[in-house]
Write a protein that holds these residues in place. Structure first.
Motif, PDB file in Angstrom:
ATOM      1  N   ARG A 141      72.589  26.856   1.454  1.00 40.25           N
ATOM      2  CA  ARG A 141      71.467  27.769   1.851  1.00 40.25           C
ATOM      3  C   ARG A 141      71.354  27.882   3.292  1.00 40.25           C
ATOM      4  O   ARG A 141      71.591  26.496   3.953  1.00 40.25           O
ATOM      5  CB  ARG A 141      70.163  27.820   1.279  1.00 40.25           C
ATOM      6  CG  ARG A 141      70.503  28.067  -0.134  1.00 40.25           C
ATOM      7  CD  ARG A 141      69.188  28.247  -0.994  1.00 40.25           C
ATOM      8  NE  ARG A 141      67.971  27.416  -0.612  1.00 40.25           N
ATOM      9  CZ  ARG A 141      67.951  26.192  -1.511  1.00 40.25           C
ATOM     10  NH1 ARG A 141      68.676  25.954  -2.576  1.00 40.25           N
ATOM     11  NH2 ARG A 141      66.789  25.338  -0.972  1.00 40.25           N
ATOM     12  N   SER A 142      70.907  28.630   4.208  1.00 40.91           N
ATOM     13  CA  SER A 142      70.553  28.682   5.600  1.00 40.91           C
ATOM     14  C   SER A 142      69.340  27.891   5.801  1.00 40.91           C
ATOM     15  O   SER A 142      68.502  27.681   4.942  1.00 40.91           O
ATOM     16  CB  SER A 142      70.366  29.820   5.933  1.00 40.91           C
ATOM     17  OG  SER A 142      69.740  30.100   7.362  1.00 40.91           O
ATOM     18  N   LEU A 143      69.300  27.174   7.026  1.00 40.59           N
ATOM     19  CA  LEU A 143      68.124  26.258   7.410  1.00 40.59           C
ATOM     20  C   LEU A 143      67.030  27.275   7.569  1.00 40.59           C
ATOM     21  O   LEU A 143      65.977  26.576   7.787  1.00 40.59           O
ATOM     22  CB  LEU A 143      68.376  25.654   8.680  1.00 40.59           C
ATOM     23  CG  LEU A 143      67.589  24.525   9.365  1.00 40.59           C
ATOM     24  CD1 LEU A 143      67.689  23.291   8.103  1.00 40.59           C
ATOM     25  CD2 LEU A 143      68.004  23.778  10.559  1.00 40.59           C
ATOM     26  N   ARG A 144      67.097  28.477   7.515  1.00 41.17           N
ATOM     27  CA  ARG A 144      65.965  29.440   7.621  1.00 41.17           C
ATOM     28  C   ARG A 144      65.028  29.287   6.370  1.00 41.17           C
ATOM     29  O   ARG A 144      63.949  29.405   6.182  1.00 41.17           O
ATOM     30  CB  ARG A 144      66.398  30.849   7.974  1.00 41.17           C
ATOM     31  CG  ARG A 144      66.887  31.075   9.176  1.00 41.17           C
ATOM     32  CD  ARG A 144      67.212  32.593   9.357  1.00 41.17           C
ATOM     33  NE  ARG A 144      68.332  33.017   8.276  1.00 41.17           N
ATOM     34  CZ  ARG A 144      68.658  34.269   8.186  1.00 41.17           C
ATOM     35  NH1 ARG A 144      68.267  35.119   8.866  1.00 41.17           N
ATOM     36  NH2 ARG A 144      69.562  34.634   7.062  1.00 41.17           N
ATOM     37  N   GLY A 145      65.663  28.821   5.313  1.00 42.96           N
ATOM     38  CA  GLY A 145      65.086  28.548   4.044  1.00 42.96           C
ATOM     39  C   GLY A 145      64.460  27.154   3.911  1.00 42.96           C
ATOM     40  O   GLY A 145      64.284  26.624   2.801  1.00 42.96           O
ATOM     41  N   ALA A 146      64.379  26.236   4.815  1.00 46.83           N
ATOM     42  CA  ALA A 146      64.103  25.082   4.917  1.00 46.83           C
ATOM     43  C   ALA A 146      62.450  24.944   4.423  1.00 46.83           C
ATOM     44  O   ALA A 146      61.697  25.651   5.017  1.00 46.83           O
ATOM     45  CB  ALA A 146      64.273  24.152   6.123  1.00 46.83           C
ATOM     46  N   GLU A 147      62.286  23.979   3.456  1.00 46.58           N
ATOM     47  CA  GLU A 147      60.858  23.820   3.302  1.00 46.58           C
ATOM     48  C   GLU A 147      60.369  22.491   3.764  1.00 46.58           C
ATOM     49  O   GLU A 147      60.707  21.575   3.928  1.00 46.58           O
ATOM     50  CB  GLU A 147      60.712  23.570   1.739  1.00 46.58           C
ATOM     51  CG  GLU A 147      61.127  24.790   0.948  1.00 46.58           C
ATOM     52  CD  GLU A 147      61.033  24.497  -0.614  1.00 46.58           C
ATOM     53  OE1 GLU A 147      59.909  24.471  -1.181  1.00 46.58           O
ATOM     54  OE2 GLU A 147      62.110  24.109  -1.210  1.00 46.58           O
ATOM     55  N   VAL A 148      59.278  22.884   4.750  1.00 49.19           N
ATOM     56  CA  VAL A 148      58.705  21.985   5.624  1.00 49.19           C
ATOM     57  C   VAL A 148      57.179  21.314   5.252  1.00 49.19           C
ATOM     58  O   VAL A 148      56.408  22.258   4.606  1.00 49.19           O
ATOM     59  CB  VAL A 148      58.586  22.357   7.022  1.00 49.19           C
ATOM     60  CG1 VAL A 148      57.976  21.478   8.114  1.00 49.19           C
ATOM     61  CG2 VAL A 148      60.004  22.925   7.520  1.00 49.19           C
ATOM     62  N   PHE A 149      56.912  20.247   5.474  1.00 49.77           N
ATOM     63  CA  PHE A 149      55.553  19.460   5.080  1.00 49.77           C
ATOM     64  C   PHE A 149      54.652  20.497   5.717  1.00 49.77           C
ATOM     65  O   PHE A 149      54.884  20.675   7.030  1.00 49.77           O
ATOM     66  CB  PHE A 149      55.634  18.246   5.683  1.00 49.77           C
ATOM     67  CG  PHE A 149      54.182  17.548   5.656  1.00 49.77           C
ATOM     68  CD1 PHE A 149      53.687  17.261   4.489  1.00 49.77           C
ATOM     69  CD2 PHE A 149      53.603  17.502   6.972  1.00 49.77           C
ATOM     70  CE1 PHE A 149      52.308  16.724   4.724  1.00 49.77           C
ATOM     71  CE2 PHE A 149      52.451  16.818   6.972  1.00 49.77           C
ATOM     72  CZ  PHE A 149      51.669  16.324   6.028  1.00 49.77           C
ATOM     73  N   GLY A 150      53.348  20.817   5.064  1.00 51.30           N
ATOM     74  CA  GLY A 150      52.502  21.596   5.676  1.00 51.30           C
ATOM     75  C   GLY A 150      52.719  23.080   5.716  1.00 51.30           C
ATOM     76  O   GLY A 150      51.830  23.936   6.053  1.00 51.30           O
ATOM     77  N   ILE A 151      53.937  23.432   5.649  1.00 49.56           N
ATOM     78  CA  ILE A 151      54.465  24.884   5.580  1.00 49.56           C
ATOM     79  C   ILE A 151      54.490  25.353   4.107  1.00 49.56           C
ATOM     80  O   ILE A 151      54.132  26.508   3.777  1.00 49.56           O
ATOM     81  CB  ILE A 151      55.511  25.007   6.468  1.00 49.56           C
ATOM     82  CG1 ILE A 151      55.263  24.665   7.739  1.00 49.56           C
ATOM     83  CG2 ILE A 151      56.135  26.599   6.232  1.00 49.56           C
ATOM     84  CD1 ILE A 151      54.371  25.673   8.522  1.00 49.56           C
ATOM     85  N   THR A 152      55.128  24.865   3.156  1.00 51.25           N
ATOM     86  CA  THR A 152      55.441  24.854   1.939  1.00 51.25           C
ATOM     87  C   THR A 152      54.875  24.084   0.890  1.00 51.25           C
ATOM     88  O   THR A 152      54.788  22.910   1.413  1.00 51.25           O
ATOM     89  CB  THR A 152      56.933  25.251   1.635  1.00 51.25           C
ATOM     90  OG1 THR A 152      57.726  24.160   2.038  1.00 51.25           O
ATOM     91  CG2 THR A 152      57.600  26.410   2.398  1.00 51.25           C
ATOM     92  N   PRO A 153      54.569  24.188  -0.554  1.00 48.03           N
ATOM     93  CA  PRO A 153      53.919  23.440  -1.141  1.00 48.03           C
ATOM     94  C   PRO A 153      54.777  22.123  -1.667  1.00 48.03           C
ATOM     95  O   PRO A 153      54.059  21.023  -1.686  1.00 48.03           O
ATOM     96  CB  PRO A 153      53.424  24.270  -2.332  1.00 48.03           C
ATOM     97  CG  PRO A 153      53.420  25.672  -2.134  1.00 48.03           C
ATOM     98  CD  PRO A 153      54.713  25.768  -0.766  1.00 48.03           C
ATOM     99  N   ASP A 154      56.160  22.396  -1.832  1.00 49.69           N
ATOM    100  CA  ASP A 154      56.677  21.201  -2.457  1.00 49.69           C
ATOM    101  C   ASP A 154      56.862  20.046  -1.601  1.00 49.69           C
ATOM    102  O   ASP A 154      56.351  18.836  -2.150  1.00 49.69           O
ATOM    103  CB  ASP A 154      58.306  21.632  -2.713  1.00 49.69           C
ATOM    104  CG  ASP A 154      58.383  22.524  -3.918  1.00 49.69           C
ATOM    105  OD1 ASP A 154      57.161  22.823  -4.421  1.00 49.69           O
ATOM    106  OD2 ASP A 154      59.677  23.038  -4.258  1.00 49.69           O
TER     107      ASP A 154
END
Length: 226
Positions: A141-154
């Motif tokens: 997937r694109s890096l635009r969908g990266a899940e980052v600490f503090g931004i997304t829950p996982d």
């Protein structure tokens, strides 16, 4: 009418994988460039663990409390609930985690140690901070969908489990309940979408369920001499 055992996990998913990953992308687009200070904040927490200060034992849980409260509103309530009605019922538990971190977290000692489960916790935190954002690329997937600490829950849940495993003090186990439950729920969602990230969420949840090991050996009781 089909029998219940003929259903698969995909049949209970309320949205398509494309819808879910597009939601992550839109969330990132809305909050950019907040990702950069969040990553710097994670690096600062790492520094406070390696070289703790008297104030860092309150600053680390206080920071996590703000992030969990922020995710309850910005991701679950405002974003995820638009495709998953259950998210609005999960948001209060994120707020509860924030309250627990604020009340109990400040009574713990947060520092890096190489005893007990602390090394595993350190590895989990580093993964959540550095490697988890790259999982999108590894999955094609694109890096635009990266899940980052503090931004997304996982990654935030994984990082919190890792940090709590490095904390020393009574009631530290109470700070694991919500992030562990989220990891299990997220694993179920990713499993139904056949996403490769699912196994990290499951591993983090299983590690959190292992009884907390003592980080310091107990002092031997003094012996009485005749």
């Amino acid at each position: 009418m089909p029998e219940w055992w003929t259903y698969s996990a995909e049949d209970f998913l309320l949205f398509s994988p494309r819808t879910y990953w597009r939601l992550i992308e839109r969330h990132n687009e809305t909050l950019w460039p907040a990702h950069i200070p969040m990553l710097l904040l994670g690096a600062a927490i790492l520094l406070w663990l390696i070289r703790p200060r008297p104030w860092s034992h309150r600053l680390i849980p206080g920071t996590l409390a703000i992030l969990w409260a922020w995710l309850a509103w910005s991701f679950l309530w405002e974003r995820y609930a638009t495709i998953n009605w259950a998210a609005s019922y999960v948001a209060p538990f994120f707020a509860l985690q924030a309250a627990l971190l604020a009340v109990i977290g400040g009574r713990l000692r947060w520092s890096l140690s190489w005893a007990g489960r602390a090394p595993i916790g350190f590895a989990l935190f580093l993964y959540a901070l550095v490697l988890h954002p790259l999982a999108a690329l590894l999955a094609g997937r694109s890096l635009r969908g990266a899940e980052v600490f503090g931004i997304t829950p996982d990654p935030t849940a994984i990082a919190t489990i890792g940090l709590v495993m490095m904390a020393d003090g009574r009631w530290s186990w109470s700070l694991l309940a919500v992030p562990t439950a989220w990891c299990v729920a997220s694993w179920a969602t990713l499993h139904s979408m056949e996403a490769s990230e699912q196994w990290v969420l499951l591993a983090a949840a299983l590690i959190a369920l292992v009884p907390v090991a003592r980080r310091r050996p107990a002092r031997p009781a003094p012996t009485e001499h005749p």
